[in-house]
Design an enzyme around this catalytic site. Structure first.
Site, PDB file in Angstrom:
ATOM      1  N   GLU A  28       0.853  -1.183   0.000  1.00 25.63           N
ATOM      2  CA  GLU A  28       0.000   0.000   0.000  1.00 25.63           C
ATOM      3  C   GLU A  28       0.890   1.234   0.000  1.00 25.63           C
ATOM      4  O   GLU A  28       2.021   1.205   0.495  1.00 25.63           O
ATOM      5  CB  GLU A  28      -0.889  -0.016   1.256  1.00 25.63           C
ATOM      6  CG  GLU A  28      -1.842   1.159   1.368  1.00 25.63           C
ATOM      7  CD  GLU A  28      -2.804   1.008   2.545  1.00 25.63           C
ATOM      8  OE1 GLU A  28      -3.640   1.915   2.737  1.00 25.63           O
ATOM      9  OE2 GLU A  28      -2.715   0.005   3.270  1.00 25.63           O
ATOM     10  N   ASN A  73      -6.592   1.393   2.947  1.00 25.33           N
ATOM     11  CA  ASN A  73      -7.291   2.645   3.213  1.00 25.33           C
ATOM     12  C   ASN A  73      -6.896   3.739   2.222  1.00 25.33           C
ATOM     13  O   ASN A  73      -7.701   4.599   1.872  1.00 25.33           O
ATOM     14  CB  ASN A  73      -7.006   3.120   4.636  1.00 25.33           C
ATOM     15  CG  ASN A  73      -7.566   2.179   5.684  1.00 25.33           C
ATOM     16  OD1 ASN A  73      -8.333   1.278   5.388  1.00 25.33           O
ATOM     17  ND2 ASN A  73      -7.179   2.395   6.931  1.00 25.33           N
ATOM     18  N   ASN A 173     -12.123  -0.955  -0.568  1.00 31.70           N
ATOM     19  CA  ASN A 173     -11.425  -1.494   0.599  1.00 31.70           C
ATOM     20  C   ASN A 173     -12.178  -1.134   1.874  1.00 31.70           C
ATOM     21  O   ASN A 173     -12.501   0.039   2.096  1.00 31.70           O
ATOM     22  CB  ASN A 173     -10.011  -0.907   0.689  1.00 31.70           C
ATOM     23  CG  ASN A 173      -9.301  -1.297   1.968  1.00 31.70           C
ATOM     24  OD1 ASN A 173      -8.844  -2.423   2.116  1.00 31.70           O
ATOM     25  ND2 ASN A 173      -9.214  -0.371   2.916  1.00 31.70           N
ATOM     26  N   GLU A 174     -12.475  -2.130   2.692  1.00 33.16           N
ATOM     27  CA  GLU A 174     -13.023  -1.945   4.047  1.00 33.16           C
ATOM     28  C   GLU A 174     -14.106  -0.861   4.090  1.00 33.16           C
ATOM     29  O   GLU A 174     -14.094   0.010   4.966  1.00 33.16           O
ATOM     30  CB  GLU A 174     -11.890  -1.621   5.030  1.00 33.16           C
ATOM     31  CG  GLU A 174     -10.945  -2.790   5.216  1.00 33.16           C
ATOM     32  CD  GLU A 174      -9.905  -2.573   6.323  1.00 33.16           C
ATOM     33  OE1 GLU A 174      -9.856  -1.465   6.891  1.00 33.16           O
ATOM     34  OE2 GLU A 174      -9.151  -3.516   6.611  1.00 33.16           O
ATOM     35  N   TYR A 245      -6.327  -9.052  11.804  1.00 34.35           N
ATOM     36  CA  TYR A 245      -5.005  -8.938  12.424  1.00 34.35           C
ATOM     37  C   TYR A 245      -5.108  -9.387  13.873  1.00 34.35           C
ATOM     38  O   TYR A 245      -6.140  -9.193  14.520  1.00 34.35           O
ATOM     39  CB  TYR A 245      -4.502  -7.496  12.370  1.00 34.35           C
ATOM     40  CG  TYR A 245      -4.327  -6.946  10.975  1.00 34.35           C
ATOM     41  CD1 TYR A 245      -3.164  -7.195  10.253  1.00 34.35           C
ATOM     42  CD2 TYR A 245      -5.318  -6.168  10.378  1.00 34.35           C
ATOM     43  CE1 TYR A 245      -2.994  -6.693   8.968  1.00 34.35           C
ATOM     44  CE2 TYR A 245      -5.164  -5.663   9.098  1.00 34.35           C
ATOM     45  CZ  TYR A 245      -3.997  -5.930   8.394  1.00 34.35           C
ATOM     46  OH  TYR A 245      -3.834  -5.430   7.127  1.00 34.35           O
ATOM     47  N   GLU A 293      -6.128  -9.408   3.643  1.00 30.40           N
ATOM     48  CA  GLU A 293      -5.299  -8.767   4.675  1.00 30.40           C
ATOM     49  C   GLU A 293      -5.276  -9.683   5.885  1.00 30.40           C
ATOM     50  O   GLU A 293      -6.323  -9.954   6.477  1.00 30.40           O
ATOM     51  CB  GLU A 293      -5.845  -7.387   5.086  1.00 30.40           C
ATOM     52  CG  GLU A 293      -5.600  -6.293   4.067  1.00 30.40           C
ATOM     53  CD  GLU A 293      -5.940  -4.904   4.596  1.00 30.40           C
ATOM     54  OE1 GLU A 293      -5.741  -4.659   5.807  1.00 30.40           O
ATOM     55  OE2 GLU A 293      -6.392  -4.072   3.789  1.00 30.40           O
ATOM     56  N   GLN A 350       1.821  -6.401   5.447  1.00 27.13           N
ATOM     57  CA  GLN A 350       2.144  -6.128   4.063  1.00 27.13           C
ATOM     58  C   GLN A 350       3.495  -6.772   3.727  1.00 27.13           C
ATOM     59  O   GLN A 350       3.910  -7.673   4.453  1.00 27.13           O
ATOM     60  CB  GLN A 350       2.127  -4.637   3.815  1.00 27.13           C
ATOM     61  CG  GLN A 350       0.717  -4.051   3.980  1.00 27.13           C
ATOM     62  CD  GLN A 350       0.597  -2.597   3.579  1.00 27.13           C
ATOM     63  OE1 GLN A 350       1.406  -2.038   2.859  1.00 27.13           O
ATOM     64  NE2 GLN A 350      -0.437  -1.942   4.083  1.00 27.13           N
TER      65      GLN A 350
END
Length: 501
Positions: A28, A73, A173-174, A245, A293, A350
Site C-alpha cells: 500500500e 485505506n 477497501n473496508e 489482524y 489482509e 504487508q
C-alpha cells in the site's frame, strides 16, 4: 519429556488444489512500503528505475505470486490519474487515510513494471470511496484494453504499448469501516460495487472481482454486511474478502497461539454466509474467499501516534516481530491451507517495512523479520494438493479457548514432483511433541529435510545486524515401515519434506 500426537495422511483424502495466490502479499502507499521500501533512488542497490535490487531479491525468495495494490485505506482517496504520465507533472496530494503527503512518483505503470521483476501478478484495487463507477471502468480500460480508445491510447502515450492485463481487481477497501474515506452502509456499498463490477466486466470480461467483506470479525455489522453485499453482487463477483489482524497485548502466549482457531471459525462463518446467499438465489455459482489482509499487528500502534502529519513516507506500522509472532503466522498459514477449497487468494499484509516480513534501512541493508520464514516455507513448499489429515493431539485450555490442539498441522502433496510436505506447529510451552504419522499410501517415500524454527526466547527479534531467529535443518524426523516419527521441539515451526525414493 515429551507428548505424543498422531496423524494419518492419505493421498486420496484431498481438500483441494492449492491456488498459489494464497501466498500473495500486499503493498500500500503507506509508510515506507513504497518510498524507502521497494523504491529508493540513490540507494547503492537501486536499479535504473530506482527500485532496490536487494529488496527484489528477498521478495523473489518468498516466491510471492500476487501483490495487492495500491491499498488499503489509501485507495479510498486515491485518484489513479495522479500516478500516470510524466513524473515531473504529477501532483503531490494530502493523503487523508494515513495523514501523510503522497508525491505520486510511483504509480500504476511503475508498479506493474516492478511486479514483473519479482514475478508477481497484481491484484488492483479501485477507489469506491471518493470515486466510483466511472473511475473504475476507466482504470480497467487504461490497464487492460489493447488500443484504439481514449484510456488505452493514453497508456500507450505514456510509454506502455502492451496492456497490463490485470486479472484480479478489488472493489474498494473496508467500506464497512467508519475510518474509511467514503464509508458506506452495506446496501450503499452493495449497489455501487454491483454497478462498478458490471461496467468493469463490460470493458474486460476476463477479469475477476473481489467484493469487500467486513474489515474484521468484530465489526458490529459482521455477517449482515456480507449477506447484504453478496445479495447485491453475487452474480458479478468471484470472491468476498476477509481481513484480520492479531496481537498479544495481554502477553499470554498460550492464548495468542490459539487465535488461529478464531481465524478458522471466521473463514467457516463467511463460507456459510456465501452459501446461504447461493441457496437464496438458487445459484449454481460458488463464491470463493480472498483473505486479502492478514497478519500480526500491534507492536507499533503507540509509536504511530507520534508521527508528524503530512510528511512523505514516515515510518508507520513498522512492527518488529518476535519469535512467538512467527509461530502464530505459521498457524495462520496452516489454517488457510485447511480451507484451500474456498480460500483461493490471501495477502500477507504487508510486504516491506509496513507490518512486513522484510525491513529496510535508508541507504542501508534489507533484512528478514522472524515471520519471513514460515511465510517463505509455505509459499515455496506448499504448492500442490492440500490433504485432509486425521489428527489426534493433546489439547489445552486458555483464557479465550477450550480444547486447543497442541499440534497444529496440515500437509500438501505435489504429485508431479512426488513430494509431500508436512507443516506443523507445536504450541506446547514446556515439552517436545512426538508426531507419529501414518504414511501407508506414500510407500517408498523418504525424509529429505526437517526444517525447524525454534528459539529459547519467545520475544527474540531479528535486526539489520543480527538474525537471531532463523531456521535450521537439524530436525529429528525418520520413516520406518510406512510410519513417520518426528520430534517437534517445544514452541516450534516445522517443515518436514518427503520425496519418493
Amino acid at each position: 519429556m515429551y507428548k505424543k500426537a498422531k496423524m494419518i495422511l492419505e493421498k486420496d483424502f484431498k481438500i483441494a488444489e492449492v491456488d498459489n495466490r494464497i501466498y500473495g502479499s500486499f503493498i500500500e502507499h503507506l509508510g515506507r512500503a513504497v518510498y524507502g521500501g521497494i523504491f529508493e533512488p540513490g540507494h547503492p542497490e537501486a536499479d535504473e528505475k530506482g527500485f532496490r535490487k536487494d529488496v527484489t531479491g528477498l521478495i523473489k525468495e518468498l516466491q510471492v505470486p500476487l501483490i495487492r495494490y495500491p491499498g488499503g485505506n489509501f485507495v479510498s482517496g486515491y485518484n489513479w490519474e495522479d500516478g500516470v504520465g510524466p513524473v515531473e507533472s504529477r501532483p503531490s496530494r494530502l493523503e487523508l487515510a494515513w495523514r501523510t503527503t503522497e508525491p505520486n512518483v510511483v504509480g500504476t505503470n511503475e508498479f506493474m513494471e516492478w511486479a514483473k521483476q519479482v514475478n508477481a501478478e497484481v491484484n488492483m484495487a479501485v477507489n469506491l470511496g471518493t470515486r466510483g463507477i466511472d473511475a473504475a471502468r476507466n482504470l480497467v480500460e487504461y490497464c487492460n484494453h489493447d488500443s484504439g480508445s481514449y484510456y488505452s491510447d493514453l497508456r500507450i502515450s505514456h510509454g506502455y504499448r502492451e496492456p497490463h492485463k490485470i486479472k484480479t481487481w478489488c472493489l474498494g477497501n473496508e467500506m464497512d469501516g467508519p475510518w474509511q474515506i467514503g464509508h458506506k452502509t452495506a446496501a450503499e456499498y452493495g449497489r455501487i460495487a454491483q454497478e462498478a463490477a458490471k461496467v468493469m466486466k463490460w470493458v474486460d470480461p476476463n477479469i475477476e472481482l473481489v467484493a469487500c467483506g467486513s474489515s474484521n470479525r468484530n465489526m458490529p455489522t459482521f455477517a449482515e454486511w456480507e449477506a447484504t453485499v453478496l445479495d447485491h453482487t453475487y452474480d458479478h463477483v468471484e470472491y468476498i474478502s476477509l481481513h484480520q489482524y492479531y496481537g498479544n497485548r495481554d502477553n499470554d502466549i498460550s492464548n495468542y497461539l490459539a487465535l488461529s482457531l478464531e481465524m478458522d471459525d471466521f473463514i467457516s462463518s463467511v463460507i456459510s454466509i456465501a452459501d446461504y446467499i447461493k441457496a437464496k438465489k438458487r445459484s449454481k455459482k460458488k463464491i470463493h474467499l480472498s483473505f486479502d489482509e492478514w497478519n500480526v499487528w500491534y507492536h507499533s500502534r503507540e509509536a504511530d501516534k507520534l508521527i508528524e502529519p503530512w510528511t512523505v513516507a514516515p515510518p508507520q506500522l513498522e512492527d518488529i516481530y518476535n519469535f512467538e509472532d512467527a509461530l502464530l503466522v505459521g498457524c495462520m498459514l496452516i489454517t488457510m491451507l485447511k480451507h484451500a477449497d474456498r480460500v483461493k487468494i490471501a495477502c500477507l499484509a504487508q510486504l516491506v517495512n509496513v507490518i512486513a516480513p522484510i525491513m529496510t534501512e535508508e541507504n542501508g541493508p534489507a533484512w528478514k523479520q522472524t515471520i519471513f520464514y514460515p511465510y517463505m516455507h509455505a509459499s515455496v513448499y506448499g504448492r500442490g494438493v492440500a490433504l485432509n489429515p486425521v489428527i489426534s493431539s493433546p489439547k489445552y485450555d486458555s483464557k479465550d479457548f477450550t480444547d486447543v490442539p497442541t499440534l497444529e498441522s496440515t500437509a500438501v502433496y505435489n504429485e508431479e514432483n512426488e513430494e509431500l510436505t508436512i507443516f506443523a506447529v507445536n504450541r506446547d510451552l514446556q515439552e517436545g511433541l512426538l508426531l507419529e504419522c501414518d504414511l501407508r499410501s506414500f510407500e517408498g517415500y523418504k525424509v529429505i529435510e526437517h526444517i525447524v524454527l525454534e528459539n529459547d526466547d519467545i520475544k527474540q527479534t531479528n535486526s539489520a545486524t543480527a538474525e537471531a531467529v532463523k531456521p535450521h535443518t537439524n530436525g529429528d524426523a525418520a520413516i520406518s515401515g510406512g510410519q513417520l516419527a518426528a520430534m517437534l521441539p517445544k514452541l516450534s515451526w516445522n517443515v518436514i519434506r518427503l520425496v519418493k525414493a
